[in-house]
Design an enzyme around this catalytic site. Structure first.
Site, PDB file in Angstrom:
ATOM      1  N   ASN A  42      -0.664   6.827  -7.263  1.00  0.00           N
ATOM      2  CA  ASN A  42      -0.425   5.463  -6.802  1.00  0.00           C
ATOM      3  C   ASN A  42      -0.428   4.507  -7.997  1.00  0.00           C
ATOM      4  OD1 ASN A  42      -3.220   6.080  -6.848  1.00  0.00           O
ATOM      5  ND2 ASN A  42      -3.729   4.505  -5.369  1.00  0.00           N
ATOM      6  N   GLU A  44      -0.575   0.465  -8.515  1.00  0.00           N
ATOM      7  CA  GLU A  44      -0.786  -0.818  -7.838  1.00  0.00           C
ATOM      8  C   GLU A  44      -0.202  -1.976  -8.641  1.00  0.00           C
ATOM      9  OE1 GLU A  44      -5.017  -0.853  -6.978  1.00  0.00           O
ATOM     10  OE2 GLU A  44      -4.718   0.594  -5.340  1.00  0.00           O
ATOM     11  N   TYR A  48       0.003  -7.234  -4.224  1.00  0.00           N
ATOM     12  CA  TYR A  48      -0.496  -5.995  -3.609  1.00  0.00           C
ATOM     13  C   TYR A  48       0.528  -5.218  -2.780  1.00  0.00           C
ATOM     14  CZ  TYR A  48      -5.097  -8.178  -4.586  1.00  0.00           C
ATOM     15  OH  TYR A  48      -6.170  -8.781  -5.149  1.00  0.00           O
ATOM     16  N   CYS A  53       2.602   4.121  -3.323  1.00  0.00           N
ATOM     17  CA  CYS A  53       1.700   5.230  -2.977  1.00  0.00           C
ATOM     18  C   CYS A  53       2.070   6.477  -3.792  1.00  0.00           C
ATOM     19  CB  CYS A  53       1.841   5.582  -1.508  1.00  0.00           C
ATOM     20  SG  CYS A  53       1.113   4.383  -0.387  1.00  0.00           S
ATOM     21  N   GLU A  55       2.368   9.598  -2.767  1.00  0.00           N
ATOM     22  CA  GLU A  55       3.317  10.511  -2.108  1.00  0.00           C
ATOM     23  C   GLU A  55       4.753  10.068  -2.361  1.00  0.00           C
ATOM     24  OE1 GLU A  55       0.701   8.987  -0.868  1.00  0.00           O
ATOM     25  OE2 GLU A  55      -0.183  10.051   0.823  1.00  0.00           O
ATOM     26  N   CYS A  89      -0.319   7.565   4.360  1.00  0.00           N
ATOM     27  CA  CYS A  89      -0.172   6.355   5.179  1.00  0.00           C
ATOM     28  C   CYS A  89       1.105   6.459   6.027  1.00  0.00           C
ATOM     29  CB  CYS A  89      -0.132   5.108   4.295  1.00  0.00           C
ATOM     30  SG  CYS A  89       1.442   4.839   3.471  1.00  0.00           S
ATOM     31  N   CYS A  92       4.462   6.430   4.145  1.00  0.00           N
ATOM     32  CA  CYS A  92       4.743   7.693   3.439  1.00  0.00           C
ATOM     33  C   CYS A  92       5.138   8.788   4.418  1.00  0.00           C
ATOM     34  CB  CYS A  92       3.545   8.127   2.600  1.00  0.00           C
ATOM     35  SG  CYS A  92       3.321   7.089   1.135  1.00  0.00           S
TER      36      CYS A  92
HETATM   37  N1  THU Z   1      -2.463   5.121  -1.068  1.00  0.00           N
HETATM   38  C1  THU Z   1      -1.642   6.150  -1.452  1.00  0.00           C
HETATM   39  O1  THU Z   1      -1.300   6.293  -2.628  1.00  0.00           O
HETATM   40  N2  THU Z   1      -1.229   6.995  -0.499  1.00  0.00           N
HETATM   41  C2  THU Z   1      -1.535   6.899   0.830  1.00  0.00           C
HETATM   42  O2  THU Z   1      -0.980   7.603   1.642  1.00  0.00           O
HETATM   43  C3  THU Z   1      -2.587   5.977   1.252  1.00  0.00           C
HETATM   44  C4  THU Z   1      -2.888   4.886   0.296  1.00  0.00           C
HETATM   45  C5  THU Z   1      -2.915   4.175  -2.092  1.00  0.00           C
HETATM   46  C6  THU Z   1      -2.365   2.792  -1.938  1.00  0.00           C
HETATM   47  C7  THU Z   1      -3.386   1.989  -2.684  1.00  0.00           C
HETATM   48  O3  THU Z   1      -3.064   2.001  -4.071  1.00  0.00           O
HETATM   49  C8  THU Z   1      -4.688   2.747  -2.495  1.00  0.00           C
HETATM   50  O4  THU Z   1      -4.317   4.031  -2.039  1.00  0.00           O
HETATM   51  C9  THU Z   1      -5.646   2.115  -1.509  1.00  0.00           C
HETATM   52  O5  THU Z   1      -4.997   1.844  -0.313  1.00  0.00           O
END
Ligand code: THU
Length: 132
Positions: A42, A44, A48, A53, A55, A89, A92
């Site tokens: 991920n 960021e 935000y 993500c 995946e 999530c 994804c």
């Molecule tokens: N995140 C992912 O990389 N994949 C997911 O499927 C769930 C959330 C990341 C997004 C963010 O950078 C951090 O996890 C917290 O939500």
């Protein structure tokens, strides 16, 4: 490649996570049917909502290299290498399902320091998937 090998690749990828806001590091490793592995973490952003993500990072890397036949994806997530059970999530799930609803999703986590995983098919995680 077995599931534990794929999880270990996801763990390696998680070390590159850029998470100054959540400090929740996610790594993913996606395996193509021809045996290639693409990893992602991920990333960021100060705005935000446009953060990426792990995946989707892995999937987009693969597609941009001409690979789109996916067999399975391993995902790990946690803070300070304490990997907790982490599921992809919703965004994804849809993104992955557009390529293969039968993809296996291997969710790795640590249980009392031991590497465990729960495996599900993407269509179990996203029933009634939207299709154009
Ligand atoms: N995140 C992912 O990389 N994949 C997911 O499927 C769930 C959330 C990341 C997004 C963010 O950078 C951090 O996890 C917290 O939500």
């Amino acid at each position: 490649m077995d599931n534990i090998d794929l999880i270990n690749k996801a763990i390696e990828a998680s070390k590159n996570a850029y998470t100054p806001y959540s400090h929740f590091n996610v790594g993913a490793a996606i395996l193509t049917k021809s045996g290639k592995v693409f990893t992602g973490c991920n990333v960021e952003c100060s705005s935000y909502g446009i953060s990426l993500c792990a995946e989707r990072t892995a999937l987009v890397k693969a597609v941009s290299e001409g690979c789109k036949d996916f067999e399975k994806i391993a995902v790990v997530g946690g803070t300070n290498d304490e990997f907790v059970y982490t599921t992809p999530c919703g965004a994804c799930r849809q993104f992955l399902a557009d390529f293969n609803q039968n993809m296996d999703v291997i969710m790795g986590f640590l249980d009392k320091g031991e590497l465990q995983h729960k495996d599900m098919m993407l269509k179990e995680l996203l029933p009634e998937t939207f299709e154009l």
